[in-house]
Design a protein around this motif. Structure first.
Motif, PDB file in Angstrom:
ATOM      1  N   ASN A  48       1.090  -1.698  -0.301  1.00 54.66           N
ATOM      2  CA  ASN A  48       0.024   0.296  -0.035  1.00 54.66           C
ATOM      3  C   ASN A  48       0.323   1.210   0.431  1.00 54.66           C
ATOM      4  O   ASN A  48       0.946   1.883  -0.514  1.00 54.66           O
ATOM      5  N   GLN A 108      -1.509   4.017  -1.824  1.00 50.63           N
ATOM      6  CA  GLN A 108      -2.610   3.224  -1.608  1.00 50.63           C
ATOM      7  C   GLN A 108      -3.496   3.873  -0.189  1.00 50.63           C
ATOM      8  O   GLN A 108      -2.410   3.697   0.719  1.00 50.63           O
ATOM      9  N   SER A 153      -5.604   4.578   3.220  1.00 53.51           N
ATOM     10  CA  SER A 153      -6.533   3.575   3.700  1.00 53.51           C
ATOM     11  C   SER A 153      -7.330   3.410   2.975  1.00 53.51           C
ATOM     12  O   SER A 153      -7.894   4.073   2.212  1.00 53.51           O
ATOM     13  N   GLY A 154      -7.723   2.169   3.087  1.00 50.21           N
ATOM     14  CA  GLY A 154      -9.280   1.446   2.308  1.00 50.21           C
ATOM     15  C   GLY A 154     -10.765   1.544   3.317  1.00 50.21           C
ATOM     16  O   GLY A 154     -11.785   1.000   2.987  1.00 50.21           O
ATOM     17  N   SER A 193     -14.087   2.413   5.163  1.00 52.73           N
ATOM     18  CA  SER A 193     -15.527   3.137   4.920  1.00 52.73           C
ATOM     19  C   SER A 193     -15.433   4.569   5.984  1.00 52.73           C
ATOM     20  O   SER A 193     -14.907   3.945   6.623  1.00 52.73           O
TER      21      SER A 193
END
Length: 102
Positions: free
Chosen positions: A77, A82, A84-85, A87
């Motif tokens: 990541n 990338q 944080s994924g 939500s």
């Protein structure tokens, strides 16, 4: 439409981690140091400096884990840029729980 795919044949390992008020930096086994904005990882951003500095390497350097913040970040990541994924709903729930117990 074209797309770019990056394939990492040999992924370097994280050797050490440094966190400032606004940056997460990792030193890699291949000699690189990669720095990313702390804002990419809201749990780290909202953690105290003591919590941020309480990390351990996981998977022999494949990632970093912060137990108190329930956060894991992989070397892939960081290398691929990338964020944080997580939500917004999940993060808000974590933040509310944190404020209620703090």
């Amino acid at each position: 439409m074209t797309s770019l795919t990056v394939e990492l044949l040999e992924v370097p390992k994280i050797q050490t981690v440094e966190i400032t008020d606004d940056t997460l930096s990792v030193d890699l086994s291949d000699g690189r140091t990669i720095s990313v904005p702390l804002a990419w990882y809201p749990r780290l951003l909202h953690g105290s400096m003591e919590e941020r500095n309480n990390w351990r390497l996981i998977g022999s350097g494949d990632g970093v884990h912060w137990n108190q913040l329930d956060e894991d970040i992989s070397v892939k990541n960081v290398i691929l840029g990338q964020s944080s994924g997580e939500s917004q709903k999940s993060f808000q729930r974590w933040l509310n729980e944190r404020q209620a117990t703090g």
